[in-house]
Design a protein around this motif. Structure first.
Motif, PDB file in Angstrom:
ATOM      1  N   ALA A 193       0.829  -1.204   0.000  1.00 33.80           N
ATOM      2  CA  ALA A 193       0.000   0.000   0.000  1.00 33.80           C
ATOM      3  C   ALA A 193       0.869   1.261   0.000  1.00 33.80           C
ATOM      4  O   ALA A 193       0.565   2.233  -0.695  1.00 33.80           O
ATOM      5  CB  ALA A 193      -0.946  -0.007   1.199  1.00 33.80           C
ATOM      6  N   CYS A 194       1.963   1.238   0.750  1.00 34.27           N
ATOM      7  CA  CYS A 194       2.875   2.396   0.788  1.00 34.27           C
ATOM      8  C   CYS A 194       3.563   2.599  -0.560  1.00 34.27           C
ATOM      9  O   CYS A 194       3.679   3.739  -1.040  1.00 34.27           O
ATOM     10  CB  CYS A 194       3.912   2.221   1.894  1.00 34.27           C
ATOM     11  SG  CYS A 194       3.228   2.325   3.550  1.00 34.27           S
ATOM     12  N   THR A 195       4.007   1.527  -1.172  1.00 31.46           N
ATOM     13  CA  THR A 195       4.656   1.624  -2.488  1.00 31.46           C
ATOM     14  C   THR A 195       3.681   2.140  -3.539  1.00 31.46           C
ATOM     15  O   THR A 195       4.008   3.038  -4.317  1.00 31.46           O
ATOM     16  CB  THR A 195       5.209   0.243  -2.911  1.00 31.46           C
ATOM     17  OG1 THR A 195       6.101  -0.219  -1.902  1.00 31.46           O
ATOM     18  CG2 THR A 195       5.918   0.326  -4.241  1.00 31.46           C
ATOM     19  N   THR A 196       2.475   1.592  -3.541  1.00 29.42           N
ATOM     20  CA  THR A 196       1.455   2.039  -4.495  1.00 29.42           C
ATOM     21  C   THR A 196       1.111   3.503  -4.268  1.00 29.42           C
ATOM     22  O   THR A 196       0.970   4.271  -5.229  1.00 29.42           O
ATOM     23  CB  THR A 196       0.196   1.165  -4.364  1.00 29.42           C
ATOM     24  OG1 THR A 196       0.552  -0.194  -4.559  1.00 29.42           O
ATOM     25  CG2 THR A 196      -0.864   1.575  -5.361  1.00 29.42           C
ATOM     26  N   SER A 197       0.983   3.906  -3.018  1.00 27.79           N
ATOM     27  CA  SER A 197       0.671   5.302  -2.706  1.00 27.79           C
ATOM     28  C   SER A 197       1.788   6.238  -3.156  1.00 27.79           C
ATOM     29  O   SER A 197       1.523   7.350  -3.625  1.00 27.79           O
ATOM     30  CB  SER A 197       0.415   5.467  -1.207  1.00 27.79           C
ATOM     31  OG  SER A 197      -0.715   4.721  -0.840  1.00 27.79           O
ATOM     32  N   THR A 198       3.021   5.804  -3.025  1.00 24.66           N
ATOM     33  CA  THR A 198       4.153   6.622  -3.472  1.00 24.66           C
ATOM     34  C   THR A 198       4.116   6.814  -4.991  1.00 24.66           C
ATOM     35  O   THR A 198       4.295   7.929  -5.484  1.00 24.66           O
ATOM     36  CB  THR A 198       5.488   5.981  -3.046  1.00 24.66           C
ATOM     37  OG1 THR A 198       5.493   5.841  -1.633  1.00 24.66           O
ATOM     38  CG2 THR A 198       6.668   6.808  -3.492  1.00 24.66           C
ATOM     39  N   VAL A 199       3.858   5.736  -5.704  1.00 27.06           N
ATOM     40  CA  VAL A 199       3.758   5.831  -7.172  1.00 27.06           C
ATOM     41  C   VAL A 199       2.597   6.737  -7.560  1.00 27.06           C
ATOM     42  O   VAL A 199       2.719   7.589  -8.454  1.00 27.06           O
ATOM     43  CB  VAL A 199       3.614   4.424  -7.800  1.00 27.06           C
ATOM     44  CG1 VAL A 199       3.274   4.513  -9.280  1.00 27.06           C
ATOM     45  CG2 VAL A 199       4.885   3.620  -7.588  1.00 27.06           C
ATOM     46  N   CYS A 200       1.473   6.587  -6.894  1.00 28.55           N
ATOM     47  CA  CYS A 200       0.311   7.440  -7.191  1.00 28.55           C
ATOM     48  C   CYS A 200       0.596   8.908  -6.868  1.00 28.55           C
ATOM     49  O   CYS A 200       0.194   9.800  -7.621  1.00 28.55           O
ATOM     50  CB  CYS A 200      -0.914   6.953  -6.420  1.00 28.55           C
ATOM     51  SG  CYS A 200      -1.602   5.416  -7.062  1.00 28.55           S
TER      52      CYS A 200
END
Length: 147
Positions: free
Chosen positions: A127-134
């Motif tokens: 979730a943190c990685t996806t949020s960073t990309v977003c």
């Protein structure tokens, strides 16, 4: 003398994926771009119905792939009643419509929030990685002009 030597060779059609004057590697590359064009077009179509997949970037990628592989499909996307204006704005000014930006930001926020809500503590890194990309995508998109 025979006139056979004076005739011009036939020119390849614009709809052809593999003109005869290209090397085998160039032909193979065109087929790869052609396949990727349909893959991205399909993902863009699926993105219309799924909030996790964005439609606009995939349609733009499909247009770029078709520009390198098939003039017919490239022109079809450029003249498409739904996607044509979007693609032309991107190609001419690197601009995205404001409503598309707001929609993308909303969907990315909802998707990331759902990840934090649904994933277990062991998977929170996802979730943190996806949020960073977003977040990086949001910053990049905010810097683009409005169409």
């Amino acid at each position: 003398m025979s006139t056979d030597f004076q005739q011009n060779p036939p020119t390849p059609s614009h709809d052809s994926i593999q003109p005869t004057h290209l090397s085998i590697w160039q032909k193979m590359l065109r087929w790869i771009f052609f396949g990727l064009g349909f893959l991205f077009l399909g993902l863009g179509f699926v993105g219309i119905f799924l909030p996790v997949l964005p439609t606009t970037p995939f349609i733009i990628l499909a247009t770029g792939c078709f520009a390198k592989s098939s003039e017919r499909f490239h022109q079809w996307l450029l003249n498409h009643k739904t996607f044509g204006k979007l693609i032309k704005n991107w190609q001419e000014r690197r601009a995205i419509p404001r409503y598309a930006k707001y929609l993308a930001w909303t969907m990315m926020t909802l998707s990331c929030a759902m990840l934090f809500y649904r994933l277990s503590h062991e998977m929170i890194w996802l979730a943190c990685t996806t949020s960073t990309v977003c977040l990086l995508t949001t910053i990049w998109m905010a810097r683009l002009p409005d169409a």
